[in-house]
Design a protein around this motif. Structure first.
Motif, short mmCIF file in Angstrom:
data_model
loop_
_atom_site.label_atom_id
_atom_site.label_comp_id
_atom_site.label_asym_id
_atom_site.label_seq_id
_atom_site.Cartn_x
_atom_site.Cartn_y
_atom_site.Cartn_z
N ASN A 377 -51.98 -9.08 8.26
CA ASN A 377 -52.60 -10.04 9.08
C ASN A 377 -52.97 -11.27 8.11
N THR A 379 -54.94 -13.58 8.25
CA THR A 379 -56.38 -14.08 8.27
C THR A 379 -57.11 -13.05 7.39
N THR A 380 -56.94 -11.85 7.34
CA THR A 380 -57.55 -10.48 6.60
C THR A 380 -57.03 -10.16 5.40
#
Length: 506
Positions: A377, A379-380
Motif C-alpha cells: 500500500n 500510503t503505509t
C-alpha cells in the motif's frame, strides 16, 4: 519477500530464503509469496563449517507416501547426535528439527538453541533434510528431480511431514525407543512444518516450538499488505529520512531505466555483473535486500543470510543518511544496500540470481500450495504499490512449471479459518514464538490460543532469533524468552513422564 523466504525463520526467516530470482519464511513476489528465494552477491558459495558434532546418515524414503504405486525411493539425509541422550531405558527425549527449504547443514549451524539445551534434557538431536533440498534428491540428482512438473510433483509439505513421521518412527523402532518422547522444533517454513506436524501427527510428538512460523499467511487470513508494512515500519523506526529516500527511489529507478542508456547507467551505479535487461530486476533485487534486512535485524553481527552487522537496518539508514548534500538518491540507495550484499567489502560486482543454499525448490512450492498473497500500500509502505493478482500468479506458474496454483489447499489441509477455536479444540503443546521486527510475524499466531498453545512475543526480536545460539550480546528479553521456552518444554516432558509412571504403576 518481493520477487526476492524470498525466511521463521525464519524464520526469518529467512527466509529466508532461505532461491533464485524472486522468492522467510524465503520472499514474496508481486504475484505471490515466493518468500524464501534470495538474491545473493556474486561469487558467494555455501560453506558450512559444522559448529556442532553430529553424524551424517541416510534413510531410504518412499517417493510417494500416499499411494501404493511402485516408484523409486530416495535417500534422505539426516544429521544425528546421541552424545547426551539418556537412552531408551530412561526414556531419553528426542529433539527433532523439521528441516526447511535448503541444505540441512545450514539450518543445523544456525539453530544453536537446540544443540545447547540438548545436554540439560539428555536429548538426542536429529536434523532431517527436507526432500528436494540439499542432498535429499529424488531421481538421483537435482537436474532429474527438477526436470518438470511430473518429477517435482512430490515436493510438498505433506510429503515432507510424512518423511519426518516415517523416519522418526523407524529410528525409534530400531533403537527400541518407541516410548521416548519427541519434541519438534522449526523456524520459518520449518516452524510451519513443526506446528503442522504436531497437529497432523499428534502421536509422533508431545509438543512443538514453532518460531517465526507464518501459518496464517494464506488466503485472506491476514491483510496482504502486512508483510511489507512491517518491513517499512522497521526502516521508518530507524530514520524517517531513510524511509523517504527508499520510497522515492523506485520512481527514480524507473525513470532512469526508461531513458536511452539508462539500464547501462543503473548497471554501473549498482555494480551489477551483467547489464540489466530491465529496471524491474534491479527493483526486485533491492526489495529482497530490504525484506531480508528486516528478517535478519538481529542485535548482534550474524552471517545467517549474509555477513551483517548488529542492527543492520540502523547501519543501512546511517549509510543512506550520511552521504553529503548533493548525493543522488541512487548513490544513497547503493551505499545502503551494500550493507546487505557487500558488508565485507569483498564483492566487486553483483549477480542477481545466485543460489548458494540450494533453495530454488521454493519457487515450485510457491507455485503449487504455498500461495501467500502479498501486496504493498503506497500510503503505509515504502515499497512500490502493487496488488496481489491471482490470475497473473497463475499465468506465471503455468509459464514456469505448467501447473496451476492451489491457493486454498493449505487451509484445507492444515486449517487456518477460525484457527483459534480449531486449535483450542484439537491442539495442544505448541509454542508460537515471534519477534515483532520480523515481517513474517504478521502471519503468525500472536495471541495465546489456550493454556497449552501459547504465543511468546518480543518487540525487538527478528526472524527466529530465539533459535540462534546464545551469545554474550544477548539482551535480557531474549534470555527471558528462551527461559520460558525451556520451562514449557520441561513441563511437557514432566507431564509425559508422569503419565508413563502412572501407567506403569497401575
Amino acid at each position: 519477500m518481493a520477487t526476492p523466504w524470498q525466511c521463521l525463520c525464519l524464520i526469518l526467516i529467512l527466509i529466508i530464503s532461505i532461491l533464485c530470482q524472486a522468492s522467510s519464511i524465503q520472499l514474496p513476489s508481486k504475484n505471490g509469496a515466493r518468500y524464501l528465494s534470495i538474491f545473493w552477491s556474486s561469487n558467494r558459495t555455501l560453506s558450512v563449517s559444522p559448529k556442532y558434532n553430529y553424524e551424517t546418515k541416510y534413510f531410504q524414503q518412499k517417493l510417494d507416501h500416499f499411494s501404493f504405486t511402485h516408484l523409486p525411493s530416495f535417500r534422505q539425509r539426516y544429521l544425528i547426535n546421541t552424545q547426551y541422550w539418556l537412552g531408551p531405558s530412561r526414556l531419553g527425549p528426542i529433539f527433532l528439527y523439521c528441516g526447511n527449504e535448503g541444505d540441512i547443514e545450514w539450518f543445523a549451524a544456525n539453530t544453536g538453541f537446540l544443540w545447547e539445551i540438548a545436554p540439560r534434557f539428555g536429548a538426542m538431536v536429529i536434523f532431517p533434510e527436507h526432500r528436494y533440498y540439499g542432498e535429499s534428491m529424488p531421481y538421483g540428482s537435482k537436474e532429474e528431480a527438477y526436470k518438470n512438473a511430473t518429477t517435482l510433483s512430490y515436493l510438498t509439505a505433506e510429503q515432507a511431514l510424512a518423511d519426518y513421521a516415517v523416519l522418526i518412527s523407524e529410528l525409534k523402532r530400531n533403537l527400541s525407543a518407541q516410548a521416548c518422547p519427541v519434541v519438534l522444533f522449526g523456524g520459518s517454513y520449518g516452524g510451519m512444518l513443526a506446528a503442522w506436524m504436531r497437529l497432523k501427527y499428534p502421536h509422533i510428538s508431545i509438543g512443538a516450538l514453532a518460531s517465526s512460523a507464518p501459518i496464517l499467511q494464506f488466503e485472506d487470513l491476514v491483510p496482504p499488505e502486512t508483510f511489507y508494512n512491517i518491513v517499512s515500519n522497521d526502516f521508518r523506526r530507524e530514520s524517517t529520512s531513510c524511509f523517504r529516500t527508499i520510497k522515492e527511489s523506485w520512481d527514480v529507478i524507473n525513470k532512469v531505466g526508461q531513458i536511452n542508456g539508462g539500464l547501462a547507467q543503473l548497471t554501473k551505479t549498482f555494480h551489477i555483473c551483467r547489464e540489466l535487461e530491465s529496471a524491474d530486476s534491479l527493483t526486485n533485487w533491492l526489495e529482497s535486500a530490504y525484506s531480508y534486512l528486516a528478517m535478519a535485524n538481529y542485535p548482534y553481527p550474524t552471517d545467517f543470510l549474509m555477513p551483517l552487522p548488529g542492527n543492520p537496518i540502523k547501519e543501512v539508514c546511517r549509510k543512506i543518511d550520511s552521504l553529503p548534500d548533493g548525493a543522488s538518491v541512487l548513490q544513497r540507495i547503493f551505499e545502503g544496500v551494500s550493507v546487505y550484499y557487500n558488508y565485507t567489502g569483498k564483492v566487486n560486482c553483483f549477480n542477481l540470481d545466485d543460489d548458494p543454499h540450494g533453495m530454488s525448490g521454493w519457487n515450485w512450492q510457491a507455485c503449487t500450495e504455498m500461495i501467500m498473497p502479498m501486496a504493498s500500500n503506497r500510503t503505509t509502505s515504502m515499497f512500490p504499490e502493487f496488488y496481489y493478482d491471482p490470475k497473473s500468479n497463475e499465468e506465471q506458474c503455468l509459464k514456469d512449471y505448467h501447473v496451476k496454483p492451489r491457493p486454498t489447499w493449505i487451509t484445507t489441509e492444515f486449517g487456518g479459518h477460525a484457527f483459534k477455536s480449531a486449535l483450542k479444540a484439537f491442539g495442544s503443546n505448541i509454542i508460537f514464538s515471534n519477534g515483532l521486527l520480523d515481517p513474517w510475524s504478521g502471519g503468525s499466531v500472536l495471541k495465546d490460543v489456550s493454556d497449552t498453545i501459547v504465543a511468546l512475543i518480543t518487540e525487538k526480536g527478528a526472524h527466529h532469533l530465539d533459535l540462534r545460539a546464545a551469545t554474550a550480546e544477548d539482551p535480557d528479553w531474549l534470555l527471558d524468552q528462551r527461559s520460558s521456552e525451556i520451562k514449557m518444554i520441561r513441563d511437557w516432558l514432566d507431564e509425559y513422564y508422569g503419565e508413563k509412571k502412572a501407567t506403569f504403576s497401575m
